[in-house]
Write a protein that holds these residues in place. Sequence first.
Motif, short mmCIF file in Angstrom:
data_model
loop_
_atom_site.label_atom_id
_atom_site.label_comp_id
_atom_site.label_asym_id
_atom_site.label_seq_id
_atom_site.Cartn_x
_atom_site.Cartn_y
_atom_site.Cartn_z
N SER A 91 16.65 5.32 -10.51
CA SER A 91 15.17 5.21 -9.78
C SER A 91 15.51 5.23 -8.38
CB SER A 91 14.56 3.99 -10.39
OG SER A 91 15.33 2.79 -9.78
N MET A 92 14.41 5.32 -7.74
CA MET A 92 14.42 5.30 -6.23
C MET A 92 13.14 5.03 -5.37
SD MET A 92 14.37 9.42 -5.91
CE MET A 92 14.09 9.62 -4.10
N THR A 93 12.94 4.85 -4.35
CA THR A 93 11.68 4.63 -3.82
C THR A 93 11.11 6.12 -3.63
OG1 THR A 93 12.50 2.97 -2.09
CG2 THR A 93 10.49 3.84 -1.68
N GLU A 94 10.06 6.32 -4.15
CA GLU A 94 9.48 7.51 -4.62
C GLU A 94 9.36 8.57 -3.49
OE1 GLU A 94 5.01 9.39 -6.27
OE2 GLU A 94 6.21 7.72 -7.49
N TRP A 95 9.70 9.81 -3.47
CA TRP A 95 9.84 10.83 -2.54
C TRP A 95 10.90 10.35 -1.21
CZ3 TRP A 95 8.86 15.57 -4.05
CH2 TRP A 95 8.25 15.80 -5.16
N ALA A 96 11.73 9.64 -1.58
CA ALA A 96 12.52 9.19 -0.51
C ALA A 96 12.11 8.31 0.43
CB ALA A 96 13.45 10.25 -0.18
N ASN A 97 10.95 7.73 0.00
CA ASN A 97 10.29 6.80 1.03
C ASN A 97 9.73 7.52 2.00
OD1 ASN A 97 9.09 4.13 1.67
ND2 ASN A 97 10.94 3.82 3.14
N PHE A 98 9.13 8.95 1.94
CA PHE A 98 8.43 9.45 2.85
C PHE A 98 7.08 9.87 2.69
CE2 PHE A 98 7.79 13.13 5.58
CZ PHE A 98 8.56 12.99 6.68
N ARG A 99 6.57 9.43 1.41
CA ARG A 99 5.26 9.64 0.93
C ARG A 99 4.41 8.63 1.91
NH1 ARG A 99 2.76 7.76 -4.73
NH2 ARG A 99 1.89 6.18 -3.81
N ASP A 100 4.78 7.55 2.32
CA ASP A 100 3.71 6.58 2.83
C ASP A 100 4.86 5.24 3.45
OD1 ASP A 100 0.63 5.88 3.58
OD2 ASP A 100 2.02 4.33 4.11
N PHE A 101 5.01 5.36 5.03
CA PHE A 101 5.93 4.44 5.26
C PHE A 101 5.41 3.09 5.45
CE2 PHE A 101 8.95 6.99 8.24
CZ PHE A 101 9.64 7.76 7.27
N ASP A 102 4.09 2.91 5.66
CA ASP A 102 3.53 1.64 6.03
C ASP A 102 3.14 0.83 4.42
OD1 ASP A 102 3.81 2.19 8.72
OD2 ASP A 102 1.81 3.06 8.84
N HIS A 103 2.89 1.58 3.62
CA HIS A 103 2.38 0.89 2.33
C HIS A 103 3.24 0.63 1.36
CE1 HIS A 103 -1.16 2.11 4.92
NE2 HIS A 103 -1.39 0.89 4.68
N MET A 104 4.05 1.63 0.96
CA MET A 104 4.92 1.79 -0.13
C MET A 104 6.14 0.72 -0.22
SD MET A 104 6.62 4.76 -2.25
CE MET A 104 5.22 5.75 -2.63
N PRO A 105 6.27 -0.17 -1.13
CA PRO A 105 7.39 -0.95 -0.96
C PRO A 105 8.86 -0.11 -1.41
CG PRO A 105 6.16 -1.40 -2.95
CD PRO A 105 5.33 -0.40 -1.91
N SER A 106 9.87 -0.74 -0.71
CA SER A 106 11.22 -0.06 -1.24
C SER A 106 11.52 -0.42 -2.64
CB SER A 106 12.16 -0.87 -0.17
OG SER A 106 12.15 -0.39 1.00
N GLY A 107 12.03 0.43 -3.35
CA GLY A 107 12.52 0.46 -4.77
C GLY A 107 11.31 0.72 -5.60
#
Length: 518
Positions: free
Chosen positions: A154-170
């Motif tokens: 698993s991964m932070t979805e879209w390598a954490n590029f979908r939304d920096f401010d709201h999506m939690p890591s992991g």
Amino acid sequence: MASTKTSPLSFPLLLTLTILFLQPLVSSIIIEEATVQDLQLAFKNKSLTSKQLVEYYRDNIFIQSPLLKAVIVVNPDAMLQADAADKERDALAPGHSLGGLHGIPVLLKDNIATKDKMNTTAGSLALIRSIVPRDAGVVSKLRQAGAIILGKASMTEWANFRDFDHMPSGWCARTGQGKNPYNTKGDTCGSSSGSAISASANLAAVTLGTETDGSILCPSSNLAVVGFKPTVGLTSRAGVIPITPRQDSVGPICRTVADAVYVLDAIAGQDSNDDATIEASKYIPSGGYKQFLKINGLKGKRLGLLKDVFFNFGDEPDLAQAFDRHFSTLRQKGAVLVEDLDASKFLEAYNGIQEYEILATTAEFKLAINSYLEKLEASSVRSLKDLIEFNNKNSKLEKIEEYGQQRFLEAEATNGINNKEKEAIQELAKRSRDGLEKLMTDNKLDALLAPFDSAAFILATGQFPGVIVPAGYDKEGLPFGLCFGGLKGSEPTLIEIAYGFEQATKIRRPPSFSRSSY
């Protein structure tokens, strides 16, 4: 997945007992924390087969995945690959040997393409059932080395590029929220969270992650594993769901420096589908990287210590004391800690640099992701615009209201690489030259020291390599690492330093599940 409710035993206790029960049934060696070298020796002595090893990791994944959310899927062909590896080993003529990763199970981050029965989705529901044109370049090299593709982490979805401010890591839609096995209330960091969790919790022998800015170094620091972010282009990015080819890199996440080096040896090198590998291949030493695993690797190394910049922990004296002890160890092992460095020019070079990085990568992402999606088969998602529409139509499953997709929207609004983007890219290169490159060349440094992933953006924007090694645990039981960063092509030196530090400290310990609050 099986229910996680248990009675009367608590799940942590049941989990520990189950793992202890399974262990003797696997082989006569202790597989937990076993290194690649340990496993190869067991193969040679016929005390272990690849098939048994895959069964062990598969069982661990089945037990722990409902809790840790570290693995999306186990490869349905993993056992066939293991059986083939065992047969190749049995047929080997006396005096001959196979590669270091032959028969070794590897978990891949879910943005690394495999042309098989598994999906490659970057953790998103949007790409399920899409078909990639071919294996990623690094996967081809792993297969050539005889490695077993165990599954997708698993991964932070879209390598954490979908939304920096709201999506939690992991977090990703395919598994939910990844958990830190040392303390599930702790941050996993991202975006290679599943790879780091899996390596730390012994769900695979070794894993692969990717990094654009901190995505290998940060989760490795938080999960007490070794993360190796190579020079950009040293490993192929072909077939990897991209953010920006200018900064994207693929690297090992493993439990030891030696294991990471075994993986790096297997995946580094030219790939006709990634032009950057042609230039970067000049850095690969004759004889590979294993030769730099030297017990006295710290001797004579000049390590840059900007203590006030990176090691000012304020009201956290325990962290300060821990790193002071490490500085003493480094000196005792023969390293020279260079502290009389002019930090003013270094800080000036990086002041505000992340604004340029965001401007450049936002435009680059749209171009790169559109190019990737266009090549997929059997996919209704062919562009960034389609991704945004998919997320809106599936907003509950993708948690759009909670986690957003602001970066996607900003990227879609861009229109190629124009003057302001070109200026930003030029500024990033200039600041890297005026920053880390100048600091290291002027002071004849072999590496820069930094705690956690605090230097990640410096290494990322300069396309520089870095390796992070476990360095301790805080009062909550959460791990932290020490990072060694260098200039392009300095992997041999970084390996000597990291291995020397690891062997002098040996800090890593596996997570104790009874200490985690599930």
